[in-house]
Design a protein around this motif. Structure first.
Motif, PDB file in Angstrom:
ATOM      1  N   ALA A 273      -5.148  -4.163   0.381  1.00 51.36           N
ATOM      2  CA  ALA A 273      -5.529  -3.818  -0.995  1.00 51.36           C
ATOM      3  C   ALA A 273      -6.089  -2.394  -1.055  1.00 51.36           C
ATOM      4  O   ALA A 273      -5.788  -1.645  -1.984  1.00 51.36           O
ATOM      5  N   MET A 274      -6.874  -2.011  -0.040  1.00 44.84           N
ATOM      6  CA  MET A 274      -7.403  -0.643  -0.007  1.00 44.84           C
ATOM      7  C   MET A 274      -6.270   0.370   0.154  1.00 44.84           C
ATOM      8  O   MET A 274      -6.235   1.398  -0.509  1.00 44.84           O
TER       9      MET A 274
ATOM     10  N   HIS B 253      -3.156   0.029  -0.620  1.00 41.20           N
ATOM     11  CA  HIS B 253      -2.362   0.096  -1.833  1.00 41.20           C
ATOM     12  C   HIS B 253      -3.079   0.918  -2.914  1.00 41.20           C
ATOM     13  O   HIS B 253      -2.471   1.773  -3.568  1.00 41.20           O
ATOM     14  N   TYR B 254      -4.361   0.676  -3.051  1.00 44.78           N
ATOM     15  CA  TYR B 254      -5.141   1.390  -4.071  1.00 44.78           C
ATOM     16  C   TYR B 254      -5.029   2.894  -3.865  1.00 44.78           C
ATOM     17  O   TYR B 254      -4.764   3.654  -4.803  1.00 44.78           O
ATOM     18  N   LEU B 255      -5.204   3.340  -2.624  1.00 41.33           N
ATOM     19  CA  LEU B 255      -5.102   4.781  -2.343  1.00 41.33           C
ATOM     20  C   LEU B 255      -3.704   5.305  -2.659  1.00 41.33           C
ATOM     21  O   LEU B 255      -3.538   6.384  -3.217  1.00 41.33           O
ATOM     22  N   ARG B 256      -2.700   4.502  -2.321  1.00 38.01           N
ATOM     23  CA  ARG B 256      -1.321   4.964  -2.557  1.00 38.01           C
ATOM     24  C   ARG B 256      -0.997   5.029  -4.045  1.00 38.01           C
ATOM     25  O   ARG B 256      -0.220   5.877  -4.478  1.00 38.01           O
ATOM     26  N   THR B 257      -1.589   4.137  -4.842  1.00 40.41           N
ATOM     27  CA  THR B 257      -1.316   4.207  -6.286  1.00 40.41           C
ATOM     28  C   THR B 257      -1.851   5.504  -6.877  1.00 40.41           C
ATOM     29  O   THR B 257      -1.492   5.868  -7.990  1.00 40.41           O
ATOM     30  N   ARG B 258      -2.722   6.187  -6.132  1.00 37.03           N
ATOM     31  CA  ARG B 258      -3.244   7.467  -6.617  1.00 37.03           C
ATOM     32  C   ARG B 258      -2.469   8.648  -6.039  1.00 37.03           C
ATOM     33  O   ARG B 258      -2.915   9.798  -6.128  1.00 37.03           O
ATOM     34  N   GLY B 259      -1.337   8.334  -5.417  1.00 37.85           N
ATOM     35  CA  GLY B 259      -0.465   9.408  -4.937  1.00 37.85           C
ATOM     36  C   GLY B 259      -0.697   9.799  -3.495  1.00 37.85           C
ATOM     37  O   GLY B 259      -0.009  10.667  -2.963  1.00 37.85           O
ATOM     38  N   ILE B 260      -1.674   9.173  -2.844  1.00 33.85           N
ATOM     39  CA  ILE B 260      -1.990   9.524  -1.458  1.00 33.85           C
ATOM     40  C   ILE B 260      -0.970   8.868  -0.533  1.00 33.85           C
ATOM     41  O   ILE B 260      -0.682   7.679  -0.677  1.00 33.85           O
ATOM     42  N   SER B 261      -0.420   9.636   0.400  1.00 33.09           N
ATOM     43  CA  SER B 261       0.628   9.097   1.268  1.00 33.09           C
ATOM     44  C   SER B 261       0.055   8.004   2.158  1.00 33.09           C
ATOM     45  O   SER B 261      -1.148   7.963   2.434  1.00 33.09           O
ATOM     46  N   GLU B 262       0.922   7.142   2.643  1.00 33.09           N
ATOM     47  CA  GLU B 262       0.474   6.043   3.492  1.00 33.09           C
ATOM     48  C   GLU B 262      -0.237   6.586   4.727  1.00 33.09           C
ATOM     49  O   GLU B 262      -1.287   6.075   5.130  1.00 33.09           O
TER      50      GLU B 262
ATOM     51  N   GLU C  94      -1.818   9.485   5.174  1.00 29.96           N
ATOM     52  CA  GLU C  94      -3.154  10.015   4.890  1.00 29.96           C
ATOM     53  C   GLU C  94      -4.125   8.879   4.552  1.00 29.96           C
ATOM     54  O   GLU C  94      -5.298   8.917   4.941  1.00 29.96           O
TER      55      GLU C  94
END
Ligand SMILES: Nc1ncnc2c1ncn2[C@@H]1O[C@H](COP(=O)(O)OP(=O)(O)O)[C@@H](O)[C@H]1O
Ligand SMILES: [Mg+2]
Lengths: 439, 249
Positions: free
Chosen positions: A371-372, A374-383, A385
């Motif tokens: 979940a963490m 995914h949350y970061l990735r929904t903000r455009g951060i690459s997997e 990073e």
């Protein structure tokens, strides 16, 4: 048993009588013992098989700092550098500090020798720590650090034990004795780094007098193939405070025993540790806090991140003796597994024989939280990073609470790079993955 | 901008979305209302690419591209933003690190220059003020120990800094007091633009007193069962969802 002692006896040098007596006693214990096997409870998850090979004596090296690849924190105080266990005056810096005496056993004056022989080995119960006996048996030199009573050291002392590359696999013996006299204050950083084919057998002893405050860090930054069996043994007299920070980056076999003895009422210990493993690495921390007297406190936190096929072992024992009323002790160990084949064996052990105490312990093992991520990735951060941010975030708090600014400044980029490289990135990409840490 | 056609999706083998269709154009504000468990959050999760949600039928185009061909972060780069109903806590990663990483990533994907640290700090502080959050929240772990309302404001702050094309707000209004509700509404209203669309998922009509939607849809049992203008929201408030379910049956 594997011959770990005789290669070191080739180094025969003249030693003072008191040291010779200690050597012989260590040798007698060592010769009459056998290496622990995995049937021994304390070694259940750690095999000593990597020690089954031929070792030679530690070669003398005159390589330069650059050739050795020394990368050390700038801590501004005295720095003592040993390469393959041998003293390197040319790489060391000794600055004078009225609060401190730093001397090798071999150079100690009469007063210092008397203090060394009075305290050396007093923190280590011989029967329980076989490798400390091997260390005794092979002892030719060591470092003695004295912090004078009622005084405060101006700068941290840095002790560097670096192993150079060598044709043969060799053993290096490391020994440090710290005597922090009553109401003294000092900081100390132990730094282990270097080669693939060395086995370091290290013992560090900390003797804290009444009201002494010691900030200690022990950094294991050796190569992934390194072998290290080490012990940190401390005695705390009344109202003494020890802050001890540990970091281990991998190793083929790394076993560190940390034993803290609260011997005077009102002593406090903060013990923090981070272990990071990948590949086929194996790191084993065994900690044991002995609360022998009342009114002492312990805060212990270890965190580990284990990837690939690596295996970590954490055993945290807190032993509260019948007289140790009003003890407060807390132990927390959290582990993050970043691969399905990574393993950790964690076991907190509380043994409480006093009734009026406050104790808590907990150990967790978890995978990276989807979940963490995914949350970061929904903000455009690459997997990639996101993985670096989450890994760093897992251990961040333990770095941030370290008292030495200069050490934090050294560790933060080092750890960021470690996670960047773990994400499988080339140097340039690695910088991209780590650039937001600490933003 | 967003074109959902006959979308079917399941979680853990249970079908949740059962033929959902929806068209959203740039500049529009849509509201989706519906009873608990009707699939509103599932829709947001599916659009964001959350693992564990399986698409079993239909199609979704976002900015002219097949959304299911894109990784989650690529969708964000194209301008998709989901304000979570339950934002995730990430201890150890500071809000500031997180915001800078997100904004840099999104700007980089658009070939825009990265903000330098100083100007980004200023922007982040301004965003804090805009959502009425103390600047101390920038230093804390992402959502770590935030109250429900603080988490929602933090979502809104991210939306402001990322400047997305399509903003999906999943019950961002739930659990907010009136002051906080106005903060959210102001945030949305100031961001309304010709090239930006909003999808407001809400349980209550009251949000729509502050943000006037162009369309209101009712989601029930995994499908849009009724669409209308803002008067539909008032009707729902008055009559509940029961009459619609009867109508559908
Ligand atoms: N991980 C899951 N596994 C099984 N069922 C789930 C899962 N997540 C959601 N659901 C179910 O999906 C349905 C729709 O949930 P959700 O989209 O959260 O509804 P809403 O947001 O409209 O209240 C509910 O019945 C819920 O119980
Ligand atoms: Mg929901």
């Amino acid at each position: 048993m594997t011959d770990l002692l005789s290669p070191q006896l080739n180094l025969e040098t003249e030693v003072p009588d008191w040291l010779q007596a200690r050597r012989l006693a260590g040798r007698a214990t060592w010769d009459n013992s056998s290496l622990p096997t995995r049937k021994t409870e304390d070694w259940k998850y750690t095999s000593l098989f990597p020690l089954q090979q031929d070792f030679t004596a530690a070669p003398v090296s005159d390589a330069s700092a650059t050739e050795l690849g020394l990368d050390l924190p700038e801590l501004s105080g005295s720095r003592l550098v040993f390469v393959n266990g041998h003293w390197r005056e040319d790489l060391s810096t000794l600055t004078s500090d009225a609060a401190l005496e730093v001397v090798r056993f071999s150079e100690a004056d009469d007063e210092q020798s008397a203090l060394i022989s009075e305290h050396l080995g007093t923190t280590v119960p011989s029967a329980k720590h076989l490798f400390a006996m091997l260390n005794d048996a092979a002892l030719t030199d060591g470092v003695f650090l004295r912090v004078r009573a009622n005084s405060k050291a101006q700068h941290p002392v840095q002790l560097v034990w670096h192993n150079s590359h060598s044709e043969n696999t060799f053993i290096s013996n490391q020994r440090l004795l710290v005597l922090a006299e009553h109401h003294s204050e000092a900081s100390l950083v132990e730094h282990f780094s270097g080669s693939d084919n060395a086995f370091t057998n290290g013992v560090t002893e900390l003797v804290l007098g009444p009201g002494a405050r010691l900030n200690h860090s022990r950094l294991h930054l050796e190569s992934p193939q390194a072998l290290h069996i080490g012990g940190l043994h401390a005695r705390l007299d009344r109202d003494a405070t020890l802050e001890s920070f540990h970091l281990a980056l991998g190793g083929k076999l790394k076993r560190i025993d940390i034993v803290i003895n609260h011997e005077g009422a009102g002593a406090h210990c903060q013990l923090d540790g981070i272990y990071l493993l990948r590949g086929n690495e194996h790191v084993d921390y065994h900690t044991c806090i002995e609360h022998a007297v009342p009114h002492c406190t312990t805060d212990e936190t270890f965190r580990g991140i284990i990837g690939d096929k690596a295996r970590a072992v954490f055993n945290g024992r807190i032993h509260i003796h019948p007289d140790a009323q009003k003890t407060r002790a807390e132990l927390s160990n959290k582990n993050l597994l970043t691969s399905a084949s990574a393993e950790v064996n964690t076991k907190p052990e509380l043994e409480i024989y006093a009734d009026d105490v406050q104790c808590a312990h907990g150990a967790t093992v978890a995978q990276l939280d989807d979940a963490m991520l995914h949350y970061l990735r929904t903000r455009g951060i690459s997997e990639e990073e996101a993985l670096v941010l989450l890994s760093y975030g897992f251990i961040n708090a333990l770095v941030e609470t370290q008292a030495l600014d200069s050490l934090r400044d050294y560790l933060k980029p080092l750890l960021a790079d470690y996670f960047g490289a773990t994400a499988g990135a080339a140097a340039e990409q690695c910088a991209n993955l780590t650039r937001h840490i600490g933003a | 901008m967003l074109s959902i056609k006959d979308l079917h999706a399941e979680v853990d083998g249970k079908t949740i979305l059962k033929g959902l269709s929806l068209e959203i154009n740039a500049g529009e504000v849509h509201a989706i209302m519906g009873p608990n468990g009707s699939g509103k959050s599932t829709l947001g999760h599916v659009l964001s690419g959350r693992p564990g949600y399986e698409i079993t039928g239909g199609s979704v185009e976002f900015m002219g591209k097949d959304i299911f061909e894109m990784e989650t972060e690529e969708r964000a780069h194209l301008g998709l933003f989901l304000a979570f109903q339950y934002p995730v806590e990430i201890p150890g990663v500071s809000n500031m690190e997180f915001l800078k990483a997100a904004v840099d990533a999104v700007r980089e994907s658009r070939d825009e220059e990265a903000f330098d640290t100083v100007s980004f700090m200023r922007k982040a502080r301004e965003a804090c003020t805009a959502v009425d959050l103390d600047q101390a929240f920038l230093k804390r772990g992402v959502n770590e120990g935030f109250s429900g309302g603080e988490k929602k404001r933090n979502e809104l702050m991210q939306m402001m800094l990322l400047e997305p094309k399509l903003c999906i707000l999943d019950e961002t209004d739930s659990g907010l007091d009136i002051d906080a509700l106005q903060v959210v509404a102001n945030g949305v209203n100031t961001m309304r633009a010709e090239d930006r669309a909003f999808l407001l998922v809400t349980h209550y009509q009251r949000l729509l007193d502050y943000i006037k939607p162009d369309f209101v849809h009712v989601l029930a049992d995994g499908r849009i069962v009724k669409s209308g203008d803002k008067t539909l929201a008032l009707e729902l408030e008055e009559k509940g969802y029961g009459w619609l379910e009867d109508e559908v049956a």
